[in-house]
Design a protein around this motif. Structure first.
Motif, PDB file in Angstrom:
ATOM      1  N   SER A  58       0.861  -1.133  -0.105  1.00  0.00           N
ATOM      2  CA  SER A  58       0.095   0.001   0.092  1.00  0.00           C
ATOM      3  C   SER A  58       0.973   1.300  -0.034  1.00  0.00           C
ATOM      4  O   SER A  58       0.406   2.369  -0.273  1.00  0.00           O
ATOM      5  CB  SER A  58      -0.841   0.014   1.271  1.00  0.00           C
ATOM      6  N   GLU A  59       2.101   1.117  -0.087  1.00  0.00           N
ATOM      7  CA  GLU A  59       2.906   2.370  -0.031  1.00  0.00           C
ATOM      8  C   GLU A  59       2.622   3.566  -0.863  1.00  0.00           C
ATOM      9  O   GLU A  59       2.448   4.705  -0.579  1.00  0.00           O
ATOM     10  CB  GLU A  59       4.556   2.090  -0.048  1.00  0.00           C
ATOM     11  N   HIS A  60       2.431   3.105  -2.183  1.00  0.00           N
ATOM     12  CA  HIS A  60       2.308   4.184  -3.139  1.00  0.00           C
ATOM     13  C   HIS A  60       0.595   4.705  -2.900  1.00  0.00           C
ATOM     14  O   HIS A  60       0.768   6.123  -2.962  1.00  0.00           O
ATOM     15  CB  HIS A  60       2.148   3.499  -4.545  1.00  0.00           C
ATOM     16  N   GLN A  61      -0.190   4.041  -2.603  1.00  0.00           N
ATOM     17  CA  GLN A  61      -1.525   4.519  -2.484  1.00  0.00           C
ATOM     18  C   GLN A  61      -1.650   5.372  -1.097  1.00  0.00           C
ATOM     19  O   GLN A  61      -2.091   6.399  -0.891  1.00  0.00           O
ATOM     20  CB  GLN A  61      -2.384   3.269  -2.166  1.00  0.00           C
ATOM     21  N   ASN A  62      -0.688   4.661  -0.021  1.00  0.00           N
ATOM     22  CA  ASN A  62      -0.743   5.637   1.283  1.00  0.00           C
ATOM     23  C   ASN A  62      -0.113   7.047   1.090  1.00  0.00           C
ATOM     24  O   ASN A  62      -0.460   8.213   1.641  1.00  0.00           O
ATOM     25  CB  ASN A  62       0.216   4.962   2.433  1.00  0.00           C
ATOM     26  N   ARG A  63       0.978   7.164   0.115  1.00  0.00           N
ATOM     27  CA  ARG A  63       1.476   8.442  -0.106  1.00  0.00           C
ATOM     28  C   ARG A  63       0.350   9.277  -0.726  1.00  0.00           C
ATOM     29  O   ARG A  63       0.259  10.671  -0.685  1.00  0.00           O
ATOM     30  CB  ARG A  63       3.033   8.265  -0.912  1.00  0.00           C
ATOM     31  N   MET A  64      -0.316   8.608  -1.933  1.00  0.00           N
ATOM     32  CA  MET A  64      -1.294   9.495  -2.757  1.00  0.00           C
ATOM     33  C   MET A  64      -2.336   9.931  -1.799  1.00  0.00           C
ATOM     34  O   MET A  64      -2.582  11.367  -1.777  1.00  0.00           O
ATOM     35  CB  MET A  64      -1.971   8.508  -3.737  1.00  0.00           C
ATOM     36  N   ILE A  65      -2.429   9.086  -1.032  1.00  0.00           N
ATOM     37  CA  ILE A  65      -3.863   9.584   0.284  1.00  0.00           C
ATOM     38  C   ILE A  65      -3.388  10.851   0.719  1.00  0.00           C
ATOM     39  O   ILE A  65      -4.003  11.557   1.127  1.00  0.00           O
ATOM     40  CB  ILE A  65      -4.137   8.490   1.300  1.00  0.00           C
ATOM     41  N   MET A  66      -1.778  10.845   1.397  1.00  0.00           N
ATOM     42  CA  MET A  66      -1.553  11.984   2.137  1.00  0.00           C
ATOM     43  C   MET A  66      -1.331  13.179   1.023  1.00  0.00           C
ATOM     44  O   MET A  66      -1.587  14.455   1.752  1.00  0.00           O
ATOM     45  CB  MET A  66      -0.045  11.695   2.717  1.00  0.00           C
ATOM     46  N   GLU A  67      -0.970  13.045   0.051  1.00  0.00           N
ATOM     47  CA  GLU A  67      -1.140  14.257  -1.116  1.00  0.00           C
ATOM     48  C   GLU A  67      -2.341  14.913  -1.063  1.00  0.00           C
ATOM     49  O   GLU A  67      -2.577  16.013  -1.098  1.00  0.00           O
ATOM     50  CB  GLU A  67      -0.440  13.809  -2.153  1.00  0.00           C
ATOM     51  N   ILE A  68      -3.508  13.862  -1.331  1.00  0.00           N
ATOM     52  CA  ILE A  68      -4.713  14.391  -1.387  1.00  0.00           C
ATOM     53  C   ILE A  68      -5.220  15.136  -0.159  1.00  0.00           C
ATOM     54  O   ILE A  68      -5.970  16.077  -0.304  1.00  0.00           O
ATOM     55  CB  ILE A  68      -5.590  13.161  -1.621  1.00  0.00           C
ATOM     56  N   ALA A  69      -4.886  14.315   1.124  1.00  0.00           N
ATOM     57  CA  ALA A  69      -5.540  15.185   2.434  1.00  0.00           C
ATOM     58  C   ALA A  69      -4.658  16.501   2.506  1.00  0.00           C
ATOM     59  O   ALA A  69      -5.172  17.375   3.202  1.00  0.00           O
ATOM     60  CB  ALA A  69      -5.041  14.315   3.519  1.00  0.00           C
ATOM     61  N   ALA A  70      -3.430  16.610   2.212  1.00  0.00           N
ATOM     62  CA  ALA A  70      -2.648  17.684   2.189  1.00  0.00           C
ATOM     63  C   ALA A  70      -3.340  18.966   1.289  1.00  0.00           C
ATOM     64  O   ALA A  70      -3.510  19.932   1.693  1.00  0.00           O
ATOM     65  CB  ALA A  70      -1.078  17.768   1.946  1.00  0.00           C
ATOM     66  N   GLY A  71      -3.512  18.493   0.167  1.00  0.00           N
ATOM     67  CA  GLY A  71      -4.179  19.225  -0.871  1.00  0.00           C
ATOM     68  C   GLY A  71      -5.576  19.891  -0.235  1.00  0.00           C
ATOM     69  O   GLY A  71      -5.878  21.077  -0.528  1.00  0.00           O
ATOM     70  N   VAL A  72      -6.388  19.108   0.310  1.00  0.00           N
ATOM     71  CA  VAL A  72      -7.829  19.513   0.620  1.00  0.00           C
ATOM     72  C   VAL A  72      -7.605  20.426   1.986  1.00  0.00           C
ATOM     73  O   VAL A  72      -8.305  21.538   2.047  1.00  0.00           O
ATOM     74  CB  VAL A  72      -8.690  18.331   1.008  1.00  0.00           C
ATOM     75  N   ALA A  73      -6.807  20.086   2.923  1.00  0.00           N
ATOM     76  CA  ALA A  73      -6.359  20.716   4.013  1.00  0.00           C
ATOM     77  C   ALA A  73      -6.044  22.195   3.825  1.00  0.00           C
ATOM     78  O   ALA A  73      -6.212  23.133   4.108  1.00  0.00           O
ATOM     79  CB  ALA A  73      -5.344  20.030   4.784  1.00  0.00           C
ATOM     80  N   GLY A  74      -4.786  22.182   2.785  1.00  0.00           N
ATOM     81  CA  GLY A  74      -4.283  23.475   2.389  1.00  0.00           C
ATOM     82  C   GLY A  74      -5.355  24.398   1.766  1.00  0.00           C
ATOM     83  O   GLY A  74      -5.371  25.758   1.930  1.00  0.00           O
ATOM     84  N   THR A  75      -6.236  23.768   0.724  1.00  0.00           N
ATOM     85  CA  THR A  75      -7.086  24.787   0.316  1.00  0.00           C
ATOM     86  C   THR A  75      -8.337  25.329   1.269  1.00  0.00           C
ATOM     87  O   THR A  75      -8.435  26.407   1.049  1.00  0.00           O
ATOM     88  CB  THR A  75      -8.204  23.841  -0.829  1.00  0.00           C
ATOM     89  N   TYR A  76      -8.572  24.418   2.419  1.00  0.00           N
ATOM     90  CA  TYR A  76      -9.443  25.122   3.528  1.00  0.00           C
ATOM     91  C   TYR A  76      -8.631  26.271   4.030  1.00  0.00           C
ATOM     92  O   TYR A  76      -8.883  27.480   4.376  1.00  0.00           O
ATOM     93  CB  TYR A  76      -9.807  23.985   4.405  1.00  0.00           C
ATOM     94  N   ALA A  77      -7.175  25.914   4.444  1.00  0.00           N
ATOM     95  CA  ALA A  77      -6.516  26.931   5.266  1.00  0.00           C
ATOM     96  C   ALA A  77      -6.314  28.325   4.271  1.00  0.00           C
ATOM     97  O   ALA A  77      -6.312  29.200   5.025  1.00  0.00           O
ATOM     98  CB  ALA A  77      -5.229  26.456   5.684  1.00  0.00           C
ATOM     99  N   ARG A  78      -5.945  27.960   3.050  1.00  0.00           N
ATOM    100  CA  ARG A  78      -5.528  29.310   2.241  1.00  0.00           C
ATOM    101  C   ARG A  78      -6.767  30.112   2.255  1.00  0.00           C
ATOM    102  O   ARG A  78      -6.758  31.385   1.716  1.00  0.00           O
ATOM    103  CB  ARG A  78      -5.168  28.862   0.871  1.00  0.00           C
ATOM    104  N   ASN A  79      -7.838  29.487   2.303  1.00  0.00           N
ATOM    105  CA  ASN A  79      -9.339  30.321   2.503  1.00  0.00           C
ATOM    106  C   ASN A  79      -9.849  30.744   3.641  1.00  0.00           C
ATOM    107  O   ASN A  79     -10.987  31.039   3.945  1.00  0.00           O
ATOM    108  CB  ASN A  79     -10.523  29.348   1.571  1.00  0.00           C
ATOM    109  N   GLY A  80      -8.876  30.712   4.711  1.00  0.00           N
ATOM    110  CA  GLY A  80      -9.185  31.045   6.011  1.00  0.00           C
ATOM    111  C   GLY A  80     -10.021  30.483   7.173  1.00  0.00           C
ATOM    112  O   GLY A  80     -10.200  30.841   8.175  1.00  0.00           O
ATOM    113  N   TYR A  81      -9.848  29.174   6.856  1.00  0.00           N
ATOM    114  CA  TYR A  81     -10.132  28.181   7.824  1.00  0.00           C
ATOM    115  C   TYR A  81      -9.220  27.932   8.691  1.00  0.00           C
ATOM    116  O   TYR A  81      -8.126  27.536   7.914  1.00  0.00           O
ATOM    117  CB  TYR A  81     -10.957  26.910   7.163  1.00  0.00           C
TER     118      TYR A  81
END
Length: 181
Positions: A58-81
């Motif tokens: 699952s290593e590749h999948q796990n890294r992909m999931i962390m990239e997705i989570a980072a992207g979603v979290a970053g979008t919220y944070a950049r919009n003031g959340y």
């Protein structure tokens, strides 16, 4: 203390450490707009072809999931959340979060193994309850090497005191990660 808008808090730790409970509690405090993300949900979105995240394949999948989570979290944070992201997020998963360009804090919650097992068994449902597995995952957070200063020991604390400890840790600034390019 009002949580800082535009900041990301990664709440990590072993199963039963209080990540989800505290992430949800933080997100419902008064003040700025807040969001709580549960990293397990990102694995749950895979309906076909999912590899259980603890398997070596699952290593590749796990890294992909962390990239997705980072992207979603970053979008919220950049919009003031203020973003509370909880999950079993080990240091190897931090690079995509450190590249977001938002203030990011990494807090690894730790309790005793007995507390972890008791909390996991009390949940019921389809959650992790096997004491041997909980103890093994607890051991994976026993020594984080250079990330050991990011550990917040919550052993013996009830929910209000644990929440106060996390908000104080966040305001102290000592759990902040340095950004990378």
């Amino acid at each position: 203390m009002d949580l800082p808008a535009g900041h990301l808090l990664i709440l990590s730790g072993h199963p039963g450490s209080g990540k989800t409970t505290l992430g949800e509690a933080l997100a419902t405090l008064p003040g700025c707009a807040k969001v709580h993300l549960h990293s397990d949900d990102f694995w749950g979105y895979i309906k076909t072809g999912r590899i259980e995240p603890w398997l070596p394949a699952s290593e590749h999948q796990n890294r992909m999931i962390m990239e997705i989570a980072a992207g979603v979290a970053g979008t919220y944070a950049r919009n003031g959340y203020f973003v509370a992201l909880d999950g079993v997020i080990r240091p190897w998963a931090l690079p995509p979060f450190r590249q977001l360009g938002v203030p990011t804090h990494y807090v690894v919650l730790r309790t005793s193994v007995g507390e972890a097992v008791a909390r996991c068994q009390a949940r019921g449902g389809d959650s992790l309850t096997d004491p041997e597995v909980v103890a093994e995952w607890h051991g994976q957070f026993a020594d984080l090497g250079p990330f050991e200063p990011h550990v917040l020991d919550l052993a013996g604390l009830d929910r209000p005191r644990a929440l106060a400890a996390v908000t104080e840790a966040l305001s102290s600034g000592r759990f902040r990660l340095e950004a990378t390019a």
